[in-house]
Design a protein around this motif. Structure first.
Motif, PDB file in Angstrom:
ATOM      1  N   ASN A  51      -6.126  12.336   0.105  1.00 32.39           N
ATOM      2  CA  ASN A  51      -5.200  11.562   0.950  1.00 32.39           C
ATOM      3  C   ASN A  51      -6.049  10.756   1.933  1.00 32.39           C
ATOM      4  OD1 ASN A  51      -2.435  10.880   1.661  1.00 32.39           O
ATOM      5  ND2 ASN A  51      -2.822  11.936   3.584  1.00 32.39           N
ATOM      6  N   LYS A  52      -5.394   9.967   2.734  1.00 30.12           N
ATOM      7  CA  LYS A  52      -6.087   9.060   3.657  1.00 30.12           C
ATOM      8  C   LYS A  52      -7.194   9.763   4.435  1.00 30.12           C
ATOM      9  CE  LYS A  52      -5.610   5.577   3.956  1.00 30.12           C
ATOM     10  NZ  LYS A  52      -6.514   4.675   3.172  1.00 30.12           N
ATOM     11  N   ARG A  85      -7.048  -0.423  -7.441  1.00 26.65           N
ATOM     12  CA  ARG A  85      -7.445   0.615  -6.467  1.00 26.65           C
ATOM     13  C   ARG A  85      -7.647   1.917  -7.255  1.00 26.65           C
ATOM     14  NH1 ARG A  85      -4.273   1.067  -0.897  1.00 26.65           N
ATOM     15  NH2 ARG A  85      -6.257   1.982  -0.240  1.00 26.65           N
ATOM     16  N   ASP A  98      -2.464  11.074  -2.400  1.00 29.16           N
ATOM     17  CA  ASP A  98      -2.767  10.020  -3.379  1.00 29.16           C
ATOM     18  C   ASP A  98      -3.136  10.606  -4.731  1.00 29.16           C
ATOM     19  OD1 ASP A  98      -3.319   8.781  -0.573  1.00 29.16           O
ATOM     20  OD2 ASP A  98      -2.938   7.132  -1.973  1.00 29.16           O
ATOM     21  N   ARG A 112       0.858  -1.187   0.000  1.00 29.52           N
ATOM     22  CA  ARG A 112       0.000   0.000   0.000  1.00 29.52           C
ATOM     23  C   ARG A 112       0.896   1.239   0.000  1.00 29.52           C
ATOM     24  NH1 ARG A 112       2.073   2.022   3.833  1.00 29.52           N
ATOM     25  NH2 ARG A 112       0.565   3.684   3.679  1.00 29.52           N
ATOM     26  N   GLN A 129      -2.708   2.641   9.813  1.00 30.27           N
ATOM     27  CA  GLN A 129      -1.383   2.815   9.198  1.00 30.27           C
ATOM     28  C   GLN A 129      -0.455   3.627  10.104  1.00 30.27           C
ATOM     29  OE1 GLN A 129      -4.262   3.186   7.544  1.00 30.27           O
ATOM     30  NE2 GLN A 129      -4.097   2.698   5.375  1.00 30.27           N
TER      31      GLN A 129
HETATM   32  O1  MRU Z   1      -4.699   3.148   1.824  1.00 30.03           O
HETATM   33  P1  MRU Z   1      -3.224   3.378   1.817  1.00 30.03           P
HETATM   34  O2  MRU Z   1      -2.521   2.862   3.026  1.00 30.03           O
HETATM   35  O3  MRU Z   1      -2.581   2.918   0.522  1.00 30.03           O
HETATM   36  O4  MRU Z   1      -3.132   4.961   1.854  1.00 30.03           O
HETATM   37  C1  MRU Z   1      -1.895   5.585   1.884  1.00 30.03           C
HETATM   38  C2  MRU Z   1      -1.992   7.050   2.024  1.00 30.03           C
HETATM   39  O5  MRU Z   1      -3.039   7.647   2.038  1.00 30.03           O
HETATM   40  C3  MRU Z   1      -0.706   7.792   2.021  1.00 30.03           C
HETATM   41  O6  MRU Z   1      -0.793   8.912   2.834  1.00 30.03           O
HETATM   42  C4  MRU Z   1      -0.429   8.239   0.591  1.00 30.03           C
HETATM   43  O7  MRU Z   1      -0.520   7.148  -0.286  1.00 30.03           O
HETATM   44  C5  MRU Z   1       0.867   8.857   0.431  1.00 30.03           C
HETATM   45  S1  MRU Z   1       2.158   7.605   0.487  1.00 30.03           S
HETATM   46  C6  MRU Z   1       3.618   8.382   0.271  1.00 30.03           C
END
Ligand code: MRU
Length: 352
Positions: A253-254, A88, A243, A49, A202
């Motif tokens: 982003n997350k 994804r 993202d 991820r 995470q």
């Molecule tokens: O769902 P994930 O764990 O893939 O989400 C990751 C994030 O949102 C990170 O903050 C983002 O990908 C930046 S990674 C450098």
């Protein structure tokens, strides 16, 4: 083991070894991807991820597909790329890397290269993309260090971050966490506030793991603590990853990032997004056009297979949110710092 030994993606002979991030740090397990379907499932199920790492897995997934073919056909190559990109939807790095790998493979195909040559070149392309991100990450960390020095001088800072944006997400230094690690090497991090990052944790599982390995002082907090910490002047600046960053600077982003940015704006705390240009999608005018991944109910109703919510309870589980560009102090990429309040600045820096 040092952090460098926890490489999330390793190509070995004719297959991909992926660190299974679902069980870290409690269990250190690896899975082997031997087919394009294995790579697809590893991305979808979040074995691997983080925007950059899923992009790199997409490249190697394409190499696995090429290996499995008797002869390469352009339309099938394109379809293989589309399949990988559907694993994804939100992180544009996946689309960016796979599109480039497909174009590269196709140009070699048109140039009458052998299947073996194309296969080897795509593997090498994957390696090169990881190496090149490392250099870009270091540039971003240097820009951020200059910026923090301008704002706060030399005093050690309390920095907050969300999700995981380090070695495990990037396969190298990292974006937001790379900034923090670099600032710590300069002796200027007093402490990191790690958002736990529900529901996948995470922050608790991965960011805290990386900070422990790097011996950087940190505390894990629940996301609801952000306002308490900021109101009580315990946070100097916030760094998050991305993202997908669109033309006006709106940033996916997350989930939880947007809330953090709004609280930061309220308390006047600098809020920075750190991401390479492979996370930018200037074909979209603003964040309303970004597709947000919805994840399964049981990520919320269950914890590690154990039911915690009432039987049959429904959930809404968006995995990402969009931070409005007006909440962002600066977007730090390899070309410099974008100031989203200056209209058109993003496009100028991206094209520089
Ligand atoms: O769902 P994930 O764990 O893939 O989400 C990751 C994030 O949102 C990170 O903050 C983002 O990908 C930046 S990674 C450098």
């Amino acid at each position: 083991m040092s952090l460098a030994q926890y490489r999330p993606i390793v190509w070995e002979a004719d297959h991909l070894i992926l660190l299974d991030q679902r069980y870290l740090p409690v269990k250190e397990d690896f899975i082997t991807a031997k087919t394009i379907e294995d790579a697809f499932t590893a991305i979808k199920d979040m074995v691997v991820r983080g925007a950059p790492c899923i992009g790199f897995t997409g490249i190697y997934g394409l190499a696995l597909w090429i290996k499995s073919q008797d002869t390469l056909v352009k339309q099938e190559l394109i379809a293989a790329g589309e399949y990988l990109k559907s694993s994804r939807p939100t992180a544009v790095n996946l689309m960016y890397e796979v599109d480039r790998a497909v174009d590269y493979a196709n140009s070699m195909l048109q140039g009458k290269k052998s299947k073996e040559e194309i296969y080897k070149s795509i593997i090498q392309f994957g390696h090169d993309q990881i190496t090149s991100l490392e250099k870009k990450n270091q540039k971003m960390a240097d820009y951020a260090a200059e910026e923090l020095k301008k704002i706060y001088g030399d005093r050690p800072l309390r920095l907050m971050t969300h999700c995981n944006t380090g070695f495990l997400a990037c396969g190298c230094i990292g974006t937001a966490l790379g900034v923090i690690s670099n600032y710590n090497k300069l002796g200027k991090v007093e402490q990191v506030w790690v958002d736990e990052t529900r529901p996948y944790l995470q922050g608790t599982r991965l960011t805290a793991f990386e900070l422990t390995k790097e011996k950087i002082p940190f505390k894990i907090v629940v996301e609801g603590a952000a306002s308490y910490l900021m109101k009580n002047k315990k946070v100097d600046a916030i760094f998050v990853g991305a993202d997908r960053i669109v033309a006006n600077g709106d940033t996916a982003n997350k989930i939880g990032t947007s809330t953090l940015s709004i609280v930061a704006k309220h308390y006047g705390i600098p809020f920075f997004v750190v991401a390479p240009l492979s996370s930018f999608d200037t074909s979209l005018p603003d964040g309303t056009h970004i597709e947000i991944e919805m994840r399964p109910d049981d990520e919320i109703t269950h914890f590690r297979g154990q039911q915690v919510g009432p039987y049959g309870a429904q959930t809404e589980n968006p995995s990402f949110d969009v931070t409005d560009h007006t909440m962002i102090t600066g977007i730090i990429c390899e070309n410099g710092i974008i100031r989203p309040e200056n209209k058109n600045h993003l496009l100028e820096v991206v094209k520089a």
